[in-house]
Design an enzyme around this catalytic site. Sequence first.
Site, PDB file in Angstrom:
ATOM      1  N   GLU A 178       0.820  -1.218   0.000  1.00 12.92           N
ATOM      2  CA  GLU A 178       0.000   0.000   0.000  1.00 12.92           C
ATOM      3  C   GLU A 178       0.850   1.263   0.000  1.00 12.92           C
ATOM      4  O   GLU A 178       0.891   2.007   0.992  1.00 12.92           O
ATOM      5  CB  GLU A 178      -0.944  -0.010   1.209  1.00 12.92           C
ATOM      6  CG  GLU A 178      -1.955  -1.132   1.169  1.00 12.92           C
ATOM      7  CD  GLU A 178      -2.800  -1.204   2.454  1.00 12.92           C
ATOM      8  OE1 GLU A 178      -2.583  -0.403   3.365  1.00 12.92           O
ATOM      9  OE2 GLU A 178      -3.677  -2.077   2.519  1.00 12.92           O
TER      10      GLU A 178
ATOM     11  N   GLU B   2      -5.297  -8.442   0.858  1.00 11.75           N
ATOM     12  CA  GLU B   2      -5.905  -8.087   2.148  1.00 11.75           C
ATOM     13  C   GLU B   2      -7.379  -7.811   1.952  1.00 11.75           C
ATOM     14  O   GLU B   2      -7.767  -7.058   1.054  1.00 11.75           O
ATOM     15  CB  GLU B   2      -5.293  -6.818   2.766  1.00 11.75           C
ATOM     16  CG  GLU B   2      -3.916  -6.979   3.332  1.00 11.75           C
ATOM     17  CD  GLU B   2      -3.406  -5.705   4.008  1.00 11.75           C
ATOM     18  OE1 GLU B   2      -4.237  -4.901   4.472  1.00 11.75           O
ATOM     19  OE2 GLU B   2      -2.182  -5.548   4.055  1.00 11.75           O
TER      20      GLU B   2
HETATM   21  O1  IFM Z   1      -3.797  -3.162   9.359  1.00 10.92           O
HETATM   22  C1  IFM Z   1      -3.776  -2.612   8.101  1.00 10.92           C
HETATM   23  C2  IFM Z   1      -2.651  -3.195   7.277  1.00 10.92           C
HETATM   24  O2  IFM Z   1      -1.417  -3.027   7.902  1.00 10.92           O
HETATM   25  C3  IFM Z   1      -2.581  -2.518   5.928  1.00 10.92           C
HETATM   26  N1  IFM Z   1      -3.862  -2.549   5.288  1.00 10.92           N
HETATM   27  C4  IFM Z   1      -5.004  -2.124   6.027  1.00 10.92           C
HETATM   28  C5  IFM Z   1      -5.073  -2.864   7.363  1.00 10.92           C
HETATM   29  C6  IFM Z   1      -6.304  -2.414   8.170  1.00 10.92           C
HETATM   30  O3  IFM Z   1      -6.247  -1.059   8.431  1.00 10.92           O
END
Ligand code: IFM
Length: 450
Positions: free
Chosen positions: A165, A352
């Site tokens: 990200e 994710e």
């Molecule tokens: O916890 C985070 C992760 O580290 C990166 N993506 C979003 C998740 C939730 O906020």
Amino acid sequence: MTSPFPDGFLWGASTAAYQIEGAAAEGGRGPSIWDTFAATPGKVKHGDTGDTACDHYHRWREDTAIAADLGLNAYRLSVSWSRLQPSRRGDLNPAAVAFYRELLADLRDKGIRSAVTLYHWDLPQVLEDEGGWPERATAERFGDYAARTARALGDLVDEWIPVNEAWCAAFLGYHAGVHAPGRQDRTAALRAAHHLNLAHGLAVAALREHAPAGKIGSAVIMTDIEAASDRPEDVRAARLSDGGGNRLFLDPLFRGAYPEDMLAHFAPTGAFDAVRPGDMETIAAPLDFVGVNHYHRFVVEADPDDAHLGNRALPPANPVTGFGWEIHPESLRRVLARLSDEYTGLPVYITESGASFEDAVAADGSVDDADRVAYLEGYMRAAGRAIEQGVNLRGYFVWSLLDNFEWAEGYSKRFGLVRVDYDTQRRTPKRSAEWYRGVIASNGAALYSA
Ligand code: IFM
């Protein structure tokens, strides 16, 4: 209904080093920007830090055993730059290499594929002291770190993800200042964005050379953005919001160029003077898969008071998670379809997807997180619809395996399939974990049996 998920689909879960490892001062680890940020009063809720987190550094065997027990066939973790290369440059820290090698070997012994992120936001503080991501030298140092890590761990890693990200690292860290290193300088954030993109490309080259057996991809956060109305100003605002959140990262990776409208919009900052000849080719190096992190839909309208991208998001129109994030599974299908229609036919992994909720612990210690089950069921079915529509989706990694340190929210937000009691470090699989076991065992068919 038969499951749309193809044979060999990866059913995984994700974590990140700073969020779970703890042992911040052990094994030769050096400080990262998150140690500094969390230790600064007022930056993280309740003054929480990652000093101990889930103590995964000491308890990882228990955690990989839980992963195996759930039937995961893939696990995404990140390695800590400040643990592996605490002294800014040069040889990797042998204790860190030994730690990650043992962990990765154990996953392999258990038949769990490893997806390793090289950068999940924990920049060594020494590099921030030299200017951090707004400086090109940080991307170059990352290329060196990637090469050394590839040589040290490459025989044990199945999938590599250079940067997690990049949008969050650049804009939450250097523009909004709500994440480490807590700077509020838009030009610095834009330069950071370019250098994170470049770091990705330099790492791809290093991984290809030094870890040729591994597959290489990304973990781009993709947000579903809609205009609040057909008014031209709202449509334009949505386009700008999409540019700053999605296209600024997807276009370099898959088109080898920054979007023209973004270059024009940000021209007054001069930030893109940081782009040097050859950078875009480096960033657009071919990948083996694309990873998508997805959490949000934003319906936006024009806002002349927003100096950054001239928009603001309307309040969510649907129920929200414990974080206040709108629950809208169709957005996952939409971003996957868009990726496939507009950018690439590469295999896609959802690297994710998940939700925090106010988990209630029963007297017997169990956690019946029906809301998380419903959330994941909705999003996994949306992923199934994307497959039926032709998206080349090959895996789904739930965020997260464990409750963990949720950045500026500290331990107040719980995303785990497994509850962590931070006083005792006791792990308790929640109902969602048991539910996920059934989904995995049926290769997704259980999603359709209710
Ligand atoms: O916890 C985070 C992760 O580290 C990166 N993506 C979003 C998740 C939730 O906020």
